[in-house]
Each structure stands twice: as C-alpha cells, then as structure tokens.
Design a protein around this motif. Structure first.
Motif, PDB file in Angstrom:
ATOM      1  N   ARG A  85       0.836  -1.213   0.000  1.00 29.72           N
ATOM      2  CA  ARG A  85       0.000   0.000   0.000  1.00 29.72           C
ATOM      3  C   ARG A  85       0.867   1.258   0.000  1.00 29.72           C
ATOM      4  NH1 ARG A  85      -4.983   1.925   0.295  1.00 29.72           N
ATOM      5  NH2 ARG A  85      -5.537   3.507   1.826  1.00 29.72           N
ATOM      6  N   ALA A  89       1.351   4.107  -2.971  1.00 29.70           N
ATOM      7  CA  ALA A  89       1.188   5.540  -2.697  1.00 29.70           C
ATOM      8  C   ALA A  89       2.435   6.317  -3.119  1.00 29.70           C
ATOM      9  CB  ALA A  89       0.897   5.757  -1.215  1.00 29.70           C
ATOM     10  N   ASP A  91       4.616   5.476  -5.427  1.00 29.75           N
ATOM     11  CA  ASP A  91       4.636   5.490  -6.896  1.00 29.75           C
ATOM     12  C   ASP A  91       3.667   6.538  -7.436  1.00 29.75           C
ATOM     13  OD1 ASP A  91       6.597   3.677  -7.507  1.00 29.75           O
ATOM     14  OD2 ASP A  91       5.231   1.997  -7.874  1.00 29.75           O
ATOM     15  N   ALA A  92       2.450   6.556  -6.888  1.00 33.81           N
ATOM     16  CA  ALA A  92       1.440   7.510  -7.339  1.00 33.81           C
ATOM     17  C   ALA A  92       1.888   8.943  -7.052  1.00 33.81           C
ATOM     18  CB  ALA A  92       0.104   7.219  -6.677  1.00 33.81           C
ATOM     19  N   HIS A  93       2.488   9.166  -5.919  1.00 35.25           N
ATOM     20  CA  HIS A  93       2.968  10.511  -5.564  1.00 35.25           C
ATOM     21  C   HIS A  93       4.121  10.933  -6.479  1.00 35.25           C
ATOM     22  CE1 HIS A  93       3.818  14.011  -3.176  1.00 35.25           C
ATOM     23  NE2 HIS A  93       5.068  13.604  -2.969  1.00 35.25           N
ATOM     24  N   ARG A  97       0.265  11.564  -9.587  1.00 38.43           N
ATOM     25  CA  ARG A  97      -1.142  11.141  -9.589  1.00 38.43           C
ATOM     26  C   ARG A  97      -1.779  11.234  -8.200  1.00 38.43           C
ATOM     27  NH1 ARG A  97       1.302   6.631 -11.824  1.00 38.43           N
ATOM     28  NH2 ARG A  97       0.469   5.400 -10.127  1.00 38.43           N
ATOM     29  N   LEU A  98      -0.999  11.452  -7.171  1.00 36.87           N
ATOM     30  CA  LEU A  98      -1.517  11.503  -5.800  1.00 36.87           C
ATOM     31  C   LEU A  98      -1.179  12.874  -5.212  1.00 36.87           C
ATOM     32  CD1 LEU A  98      -2.856   9.708  -3.578  1.00 36.87           C
ATOM     33  CD2 LEU A  98      -0.559   9.136  -2.833  1.00 36.87           C
ATOM     34  N   PRO A  99      -2.200  13.642  -4.864  1.00 33.52           N
ATOM     35  CA  PRO A  99      -1.933  14.965  -4.291  1.00 33.52           C
ATOM     36  C   PRO A  99      -1.199  14.851  -2.947  1.00 33.52           C
ATOM     37  CG  PRO A  99      -4.301  14.632  -4.667  1.00 33.52           C
ATOM     38  CD  PRO A  99      -3.602  13.363  -5.003  1.00 33.52           C
ATOM     39  N   GLU A 102      -3.277  13.836   0.203  1.00 34.50           N
ATOM     40  CA  GLU A 102      -3.655  12.413   0.249  1.00 34.50           C
ATOM     41  C   GLU A 102      -2.424  11.543   0.515  1.00 34.50           C
ATOM     42  OE1 GLU A 102      -5.910   9.034  -2.390  1.00 34.50           O
ATOM     43  OE2 GLU A 102      -6.321  11.135  -2.857  1.00 34.50           O
ATOM     44  N   ALA A 103      -1.284  11.948  -0.047  1.00 35.66           N
ATOM     45  CA  ALA A 103      -0.041  11.211   0.198  1.00 35.66           C
ATOM     46  C   ALA A 103       0.307  11.270   1.682  1.00 35.66           C
ATOM     47  CB  ALA A 103       1.088  11.777  -0.648  1.00 35.66           C
ATOM     48  N   ARG A 106      -1.899   8.863   3.568  1.00 30.94           N
ATOM     49  CA  ARG A 106      -1.442   7.479   3.361  1.00 30.94           C
ATOM     50  C   ARG A 106      -0.181   7.200   4.177  1.00 30.94           C
ATOM     51  NH1 ARG A 106      -2.561   5.382  -2.286  1.00 30.94           N
ATOM     52  NH2 ARG A 106      -4.775   5.764  -2.486  1.00 30.94           N
TER      53      ARG A 106
END
Length: 183
Positions: A85, A89, A91-93, A97-99, A102-103, A106
């Motif tokens: 998980r 997160a 990777d998305a950050h 792709r992850l603000p 939200e990061a 997480r």
C-alpha cells in the motif's frame, strides 16, 4: 528274587515315573504355551496403548505446528499488504497522480501500520526477516519524510530481499527470487 521279578519292578517304576513324567511334561508344555501367550497379549495391549498415546501427542504437535505456520503466513501477508500500500502511494505521488495531502494521509496510515507489523513480525520472524524488513522500511521512511530520493530499483531490491528472507523462513524455497523484468 529272580531276574524276571526285578525287571517287572524296574518296568513298573519306569512306567509310573514315565506316566507322572508325561503328566508333568504335558502340564509344563501347556503352561509354557499359556504364560507366554498371556504375557504377549499383555505386552501387545501396553504397546497399543502407548502407540495410541504417541499418536495423540503427534497429532497435537502437528496441529500446533500447522497453526503456527498459518499464523506466520498470515502475519507475513499483513506485512506485505502494508508495504504494498505505501509503495503504491509512493509510486502515485512520484508520478504526480496523488496529491500531497492524500499522500500525507497514506503516510500517516502506513506509519501506524508499520509499527503494528513490526510487533507482529517480532513475535514470529527470525532476525534475517527482521533485518530485511528494517532495511526496506528505513528506506521508505527516508523517502516519505523527504530525506532520500525515491529510487524504484533500490526499493524493489529491498522488497525482494524481504520476500526472499520470508520464503526461507516459511520453507517455500531456499533459492532467491529475482526481478527479471525490463523496468
């Protein structure tokens, strides 16, 4: 006394001793068969009882071992889910792709769960697994706190080291797995 009378007396003695001897021999033979048979049956009963007790003890050991192995696998799965998980997160950050808010949420969740996972692992895992987990988590904490650059290759290397230590511990396979992809 004539020789004939002496032979009759001797024959009578041998006959009487022989009949008594035959009777004693017959009784001895009968008792000689009966006693060992009873002793053997008693020994068989005792051995069967001991065997049954040993089987019950082995079943308890088997059940306990299987339960422990199952608990160990479940704990390792939980640890891998927490790590997966936070890796998703990160990777998305990294890819935008992850603000950041939200990061941050997480990361807070990861931080709580990593402490719980550490406690679970400390109860069941050998030191090799703990060392591999520490190395991976330390790297992720440095990245999440902005103290290190996110390098997927390094994270993947640490994650594979943890998975290989887990595989050895649970006895799946002693040979290490490796990433053979292109990325």
């Amino acid at each position: 006394m004539a020789w004939e009378d002496a032979f009759k007396i001797i024959a009578a003695m041998i006959t009487s001793i022989g009949a008594g001897g035959a009777l004693v021999l017959a009784l001895s033979t009968w008792l000689g068969k009966l006693w060992p048979q009873r002793i053997l049956e008693n020994e068989k009963h005792q051995l069967a009882s001991e065997l049954e007790k040993t089987k019950r003890e082995l079943d308890i050991v088997k059940e306990t071992t299987l339960r422990f192995q199952n608990d160990k696998l479940n704990t390792y799965r939980a640890a891998i889910e927490v790590i997966a998980r936070i890796l998703a997160a990160l990777d998305a950050h990294e890819s935008g792709r992850l603000p950041p808010t939200e990061a941050g949420a997480r990361f807070d969740e990861f931080n709580e769960q990593r402490i719980r996972v550490y406690g679970y692992l400390a109860m069941i895992a050998p030191q090799d697994v703990m060392d591999a987990q520490d190395k991976l988590i330390d790297n992720l904490l440095l990245v999440a706190n902005g103290n290190a650059k996110y390098e997927w290759e390094k994270v993947r290397e640490n994650a594979l080291a943890l998975l290989n230590a887990v595989r050895i511990d649970v006895g799946i396979d002693k040979s290490p797995i490796s990433y053979n992809g292109a990325l």
